[in-house]
Design an enzyme around this catalytic site. Structure first.
Site, PDB file in Angstrom:
ATOM      1  N   ARG A 283      13.291  10.947 -19.334  1.00 37.31           N
ATOM      2  CA  ARG A 283      14.018  10.287 -18.058  1.00 37.31           C
ATOM      3  C   ARG A 283      13.804  11.015 -16.903  1.00 37.31           C
ATOM      4  NH1 ARG A 283      18.726  10.707 -21.388  1.00 37.31           N
ATOM      5  NH2 ARG A 283      18.953   8.576 -22.607  1.00 37.31           N
TER       6      ARG A 283
ATOM      7  N   LYS B 290       4.408   5.315  -5.751  1.00 38.38           N
ATOM      8  CA  LYS B 290       4.247   4.017  -6.889  1.00 38.38           C
ATOM      9  C   LYS B 290       3.351   4.434  -7.881  1.00 38.38           C
ATOM     10  CE  LYS B 290       4.350   0.162  -3.540  1.00 38.38           C
ATOM     11  NZ  LYS B 290       3.697  -0.924  -2.895  1.00 38.38           N
TER      12      LYS B 290
ATOM     13  N   GLU C 178      -9.527   1.818   3.003  1.00 39.85           N
ATOM     14  CA  GLU C 178      -8.046   2.101   3.023  1.00 39.85           C
ATOM     15  C   GLU C 178      -7.734   3.141   4.588  1.00 39.85           C
ATOM     16  OE1 GLU C 178      -5.724   0.622   1.341  1.00 39.85           O
ATOM     17  OE2 GLU C 178      -6.822   0.344  -0.516  1.00 39.85           O
TER      18      GLU C 178
ATOM     19  N   LYS D  64       1.077   6.853   6.367  1.00 39.28           N
ATOM     20  CA  LYS D  64       1.661   6.330   4.913  1.00 39.28           C
ATOM     21  C   LYS D  64       3.017   7.214   4.832  1.00 39.28           C
ATOM     22  CE  LYS D  64       1.428   4.859   0.546  1.00 39.28           C
ATOM     23  NZ  LYS D  64       0.627   4.606  -0.608  1.00 39.28           N
TER      24      LYS D  64
ATOM     25  N   GLU E 107       9.570  -0.609  -0.558  1.00 37.25           N
ATOM     26  CA  GLU E 107       9.233  -1.874   0.018  1.00 37.25           C
ATOM     27  C   GLU E 107      10.415  -3.301   0.318  1.00 37.25           C
ATOM     28  OE1 GLU E 107       5.125  -2.489  -1.271  1.00 37.25           O
ATOM     29  OE2 GLU E 107       5.236  -4.591  -0.760  1.00 37.25           O
TER      30      GLU E 107
ATOM     31  N   ARG F 149       7.134  -1.417   4.445  1.00 36.74           N
ATOM     32  CA  ARG F 149       5.973  -0.769   3.547  1.00 36.74           C
ATOM     33  C   ARG F 149       4.990  -2.056   3.212  1.00 36.74           C
ATOM     34  NH1 ARG F 149       6.519   3.353  -1.421  1.00 36.74           N
ATOM     35  NH2 ARG F 149       4.407   3.689  -1.762  1.00 36.74           N
TER      36      ARG F 149
ATOM     37  N   ASN G 106      -0.217  -3.327   2.835  1.00 35.96           N
ATOM     38  CA  ASN G 106      -1.095  -4.191   1.924  1.00 35.96           C
ATOM     39  C   ASN G 106      -1.884  -5.124   2.913  1.00 35.96           C
ATOM     40  OD1 ASN G 106      -0.253  -3.559  -0.550  1.00 35.96           O
ATOM     41  ND2 ASN G 106       1.922  -4.245  -0.156  1.00 35.96           N
TER      42      ASN G 106
ATOM     43  N   HIS H 126      -4.718  -7.023   1.312  1.00 40.42           N
ATOM     44  CA  HIS H 126      -4.695  -6.876  -0.198  1.00 40.42           C
ATOM     45  C   HIS H 126      -4.249  -8.250  -1.087  1.00 40.42           C
ATOM     46  CE1 HIS H 126      -4.697  -2.742   0.861  1.00 40.42           C
ATOM     47  NE2 HIS H 126      -4.309  -2.321  -0.391  1.00 40.42           N
TER      48      HIS H 126
ATOM     49  N   HIS I 236      -6.751  -8.822  -3.781  1.00 44.55           N
ATOM     50  CA  HIS I 236      -6.573  -8.913  -5.439  1.00 44.55           C
ATOM     51  C   HIS I 236      -7.113  -9.912  -5.820  1.00 44.55           C
ATOM     52  CE1 HIS I 236      -3.026  -6.004  -4.564  1.00 44.55           C
ATOM     53  NE2 HIS I 236      -3.961  -5.382  -5.145  1.00 44.55           N
TER      54      HIS I 236
ATOM     55  N   HIS J 121     -11.640  -2.032  -5.887  1.00 42.59           N
ATOM     56  CA  HIS J 121     -10.173  -2.121  -4.946  1.00 42.59           C
ATOM     57  C   HIS J 121     -10.858  -2.066  -3.456  1.00 42.59           C
ATOM     58  CE1 HIS J 121      -6.034  -2.528  -3.893  1.00 42.59           C
ATOM     59  NE2 HIS J 121      -6.109  -1.444  -3.338  1.00 42.59           N
TER      60      HIS J 121
HETATM   61  P1  NAD Z   1     -10.203   5.982 -10.011  1.00 46.09           P
HETATM   62  O1  NAD Z   1      -9.007   6.715 -10.307  1.00 46.09           O
HETATM   63  O2  NAD Z   1     -10.710   5.091 -11.128  1.00 46.09           O
HETATM   64  O3  NAD Z   1     -11.456   6.900  -9.614  1.00 46.09           O
HETATM   65  C1  NAD Z   1     -12.768   6.265  -9.201  1.00 46.09           C
HETATM   66  C2  NAD Z   1     -13.824   7.001  -9.999  1.00 46.09           C
HETATM   67  O4  NAD Z   1     -14.155   8.236  -9.444  1.00 46.09           O
HETATM   68  C3  NAD Z   1     -13.716   7.342 -11.486  1.00 46.09           C
HETATM   69  O5  NAD Z   1     -14.798   7.184 -12.123  1.00 46.09           O
HETATM   70  C4  NAD Z   1     -13.152   8.813 -11.527  1.00 46.09           C
HETATM   71  O6  NAD Z   1     -13.165   9.296 -12.672  1.00 46.09           O
HETATM   72  C5  NAD Z   1     -13.941   9.399 -10.439  1.00 46.09           C
HETATM   73  N1  NAD Z   1     -13.557  10.399  -9.638  1.00 46.09           N
HETATM   74  C6  NAD Z   1     -12.313  10.794  -9.414  1.00 46.09           C
HETATM   75  N2  NAD Z   1     -12.389  11.899  -8.399  1.00 46.09           N
HETATM   76  C7  NAD Z   1     -13.964  12.380  -8.633  1.00 46.09           C
HETATM   77  C8  NAD Z   1     -14.546  13.420  -8.154  1.00 46.09           C
HETATM   78  N3  NAD Z   1     -13.906  14.464  -7.183  1.00 46.09           N
HETATM   79  N4  NAD Z   1     -15.821  13.387  -8.131  1.00 46.09           N
HETATM   80  C9  NAD Z   1     -16.489  12.819  -8.627  1.00 46.09           C
HETATM   81  N5  NAD Z   1     -15.872  11.528  -9.556  1.00 46.09           N
HETATM   82  C10 NAD Z   1     -14.622  11.472  -9.049  1.00 46.09           C
HETATM   83  O7  NAD Z   1     -10.045   4.998  -8.721  1.00 46.09           O
HETATM   84  P2  NAD Z   1      -9.292   5.178  -7.502  1.00 46.09           P
HETATM   85  O8  NAD Z   1     -10.002   4.457  -6.479  1.00 46.09           O
HETATM   86  O9  NAD Z   1      -9.109   6.567  -7.123  1.00 46.09           O
HETATM   87  O10 NAD Z   1      -7.697   4.469  -7.783  1.00 46.09           O
HETATM   88  C11 NAD Z   1      -7.806   3.085  -8.090  1.00 46.09           C
HETATM   89  C12 NAD Z   1      -6.344   3.173  -8.697  1.00 46.09           C
HETATM   90  O11 NAD Z   1      -5.481   3.375  -7.918  1.00 46.09           O
HETATM   91  C13 NAD Z   1      -5.997   1.661  -9.196  1.00 46.09           C
HETATM   92  O12 NAD Z   1      -5.505   1.985 -10.574  1.00 46.09           O
HETATM   93  C14 NAD Z   1      -4.973   1.141  -8.144  1.00 46.09           C
HETATM   94  O13 NAD Z   1      -4.067   0.202  -8.815  1.00 46.09           O
HETATM   95  C15 NAD Z   1      -4.301   2.598  -7.934  1.00 46.09           C
HETATM   96  N6  NAD Z   1      -3.599   2.739  -6.667  1.00 46.09           N
HETATM   97  C16 NAD Z   1      -2.316   2.748  -6.441  1.00 46.09           C
HETATM   98  C17 NAD Z   1      -1.685   2.876  -5.314  1.00 46.09           C
HETATM   99  C18 NAD Z   1      -0.271   3.677  -5.433  1.00 46.09           C
HETATM  100  O14 NAD Z   1       0.401   3.485  -4.113  1.00 46.09           O
HETATM  101  N7  NAD Z   1       0.054   4.370  -6.291  1.00 46.09           N
HETATM  102  C19 NAD Z   1      -2.483   2.658  -4.264  1.00 46.09           C
HETATM  103  C20 NAD Z   1      -3.807   2.091  -4.199  1.00 46.09           C
HETATM  104  C21 NAD Z   1      -4.413   2.108  -5.426  1.00 46.09           C
HETATM  105  N1  GLY Z   2      -0.820   1.140  -1.390  1.00 44.50           N
HETATM  106  C1  GLY Z   2       0.345   0.326  -0.939  1.00 44.50           C
HETATM  107  C2  GLY Z   2       1.870   1.266  -1.181  1.00 44.50           C
HETATM  108  O1  GLY Z   2       1.957   2.599  -1.336  1.00 44.50           O
HETATM  109  O2  GLY Z   2       2.712   0.575  -0.816  1.00 44.50           O
END
Ligand code: NAD
Ligand code: GLY
Length: 358
Positions: free
Chosen positions: A119, A141, A183, A225, A235, A239, A243, A246, A250, A263
């Site tokens: 939990r 998130k 971003e 942020k 949100e 918040r 987006n 986005h 998307h 993305h």
């Molecule tokens: P990712 O986590 O897939 O990383 C991108 C690539 O870079 C991967 O192959 C990873 O292994 C590699 N990598 C990571 N760090 C590295 C480094 N320092 N050196 C070399 N390679 C490295 O992608 P991302 O763009 O970081 O994240 C995308 C994800 O984030 C999606 O799932 C999306 O839904 C999520 N997201 C979440 C939020 C949120 O608020 N929680 C916001 C935006 C995106």
């Molecule tokens: N990435 C959008 C949010 O965190 O709300």
């Protein structure tokens, strides 16, 4: 090192930003209360940074490493279940701390696992992509994907700390770095016009990954942020401005199939569409469109959606957006450069005009 604060009452937490932070064990250990730690990463990031993090964690009663396969396609309930199996088998209790070491994929699944395990246990974000450093690691998130939709199973669950070592960006592939810049540019557009103009000047240094401008860009992005999340954690309203681009983005990602467009790339093309629409509505001067297109192009980002995507494709996909309420499309547009708003009255005719442009 700079420290920002995400102000959420008793769930407030620091964001540390600087160089060499992975080697400063005390930054991490001050947020680890118990004798048990689980470090979750992936098979790309582990060989680069896992040893440093394990050294910082130090000797403890129980330290478990979980190395996930790399890729968005693994941000799912199967990997979530594997994490649960592993921590239960190893005997982690409620005082354990989960550490996410990696990009947004690792951060999102680790945060969700931490929210669910017994939990809820403490977790710390160590984001290693630019996108994760300026966006996904901050704000709580957390989620995994389902075959029927991205991020459909998740929770709002805040970390105990976010530790951003900008040195990790030196190993990031160029395309991933550019996706993170989208971003960063977003923050300028939605709430910080001076930052937007600063980015126009500083882009060459950022692309060369010079430390001082990188630290500044990350800090100003995280500051926005943190401010938005503190004002509207779940949100309910504000918040949603995070987006910008986005909803269009998307739709592009889904149309192309996940993984083809990153993305951030889809968000870049989507932000330009949102800006065009803001201009169409008379809110922003038309010259801003070319300026943003130039900035995105210099950053190595796309400036238009895939040519084969029709108006009907966009409409069908955008209606599935999480911001849609009772069938009404809600879009983030600009009311001025550096000021965003959520609008609900965009007509189909306006969208047809926007999306039918060459
Ligand atoms: P990712 O986590 O897939 O990383 C991108 C690539 O870079 C991967 O192959 C990873 O292994 C590699 N990598 C990571 N760090 C590295 C480094 N320092 N050196 C070399 N390679 C490295 O992608 P991302 O763009 O970081 O994240 C995308 C994800 O984030 C999606 O799932 C999306 O839904 C999520 N997201 C979440 C939020 C949120 O608020 N929680 C916001 C935006 C995106
Ligand atoms: N990435 C959008 C949010 O965190 O709300």
């Amino acid at each position: 090192m700079q420290t920002l604060q995400v102000a959420l009452g008793e769930r407030s937490y620091p964001i540390y930003i600087g160089q060499g932070l992975l080697s400063e064990g005390s930054l991490l250990t001050r947020h680890i209360a118990g004798a048990q730690v689980v470090v979750i990463t992936n098979d790309t990031v582990a060989p680069l940074y896992l040893d440093k993090v394990l050294a910082a964690v130090g000797e403890r009663q129980l330290v478990t490493q979980i190395i996930l396969p790399d890729g968005e396609e693994h941000k799912n309930l199967d990997q979530f279940a594997k994490i649960m199996d592993c921590v239960l088998r190893e005997g982690h209790n409620r005082s354990t701390t989960f550490i996410a070491l990696g990009g947004g994929v690792v951060g999102d699944i680790t945060g969700f696992a931490a929210a669910c395990y017994q939990r809820g246990v403490e977790f710390i974000q160590i984001p290693t992509t630019l996108l994760a450093q300026v966006d996904s690691s901050v704000g709580g998130k957390t989620a995994v994907n389902h075959a029927l939709g991205k991020n459909m199973i998740g929770a709002f669950y805040q970390p105990a700390a976010v530790l951003i070592d900008i040195d990790t960006l030196q190993t990031l592939p160029d395309r991933e770095f550019a996706a993170g810049l989208a971003e960063v540019i977003k923050y300028g557009l939605i709430s910080d016009e001076p930052f937007y103009h600063w980015l126009q000047d500083a882009l060459p240094q950022l692309l060369a990954r010079e430390e001082a401008p990188l630290a500044e860009a990350i800090e100003r992005s995280c500051a926005t942020k943190a401010r938005v999340v503190a004002a509207d954690e779940r949100e309910g309203g504000l918040r949603a401005i995070l987006n910008l681009g986005h909803t269009f983005g998307h739709a592009i990602e889904t149309h192309q199939g996940y993984g083809k467009w990153l993305h951030g790339e889809a968000v870049a093309a989507g932000m330009l569409l949102a800006l065009r629409l803001s201009v169409q509505r008379g809110a922003v001067d038309g010259a801003a469109v070319q300026q943003l297109a130039d900035l995105l192009q210099q950053a190595g980002l796309p400036v238009s959606p895939p040519p084969e995507m029709s108006f009907d494709d966009f409409m069908a996909l955008m209606k599935r957006d999480k911001k849609v309420i009772d069938g009404r499309l809600r879009l983030v547009l600009l009311e001025a450069l550096g000021r965003a708003q959520v609008v609900e009255d965009v007509s189909e005719q306006e969208l047809r005009e926007l999306l039918s442009k060459p």
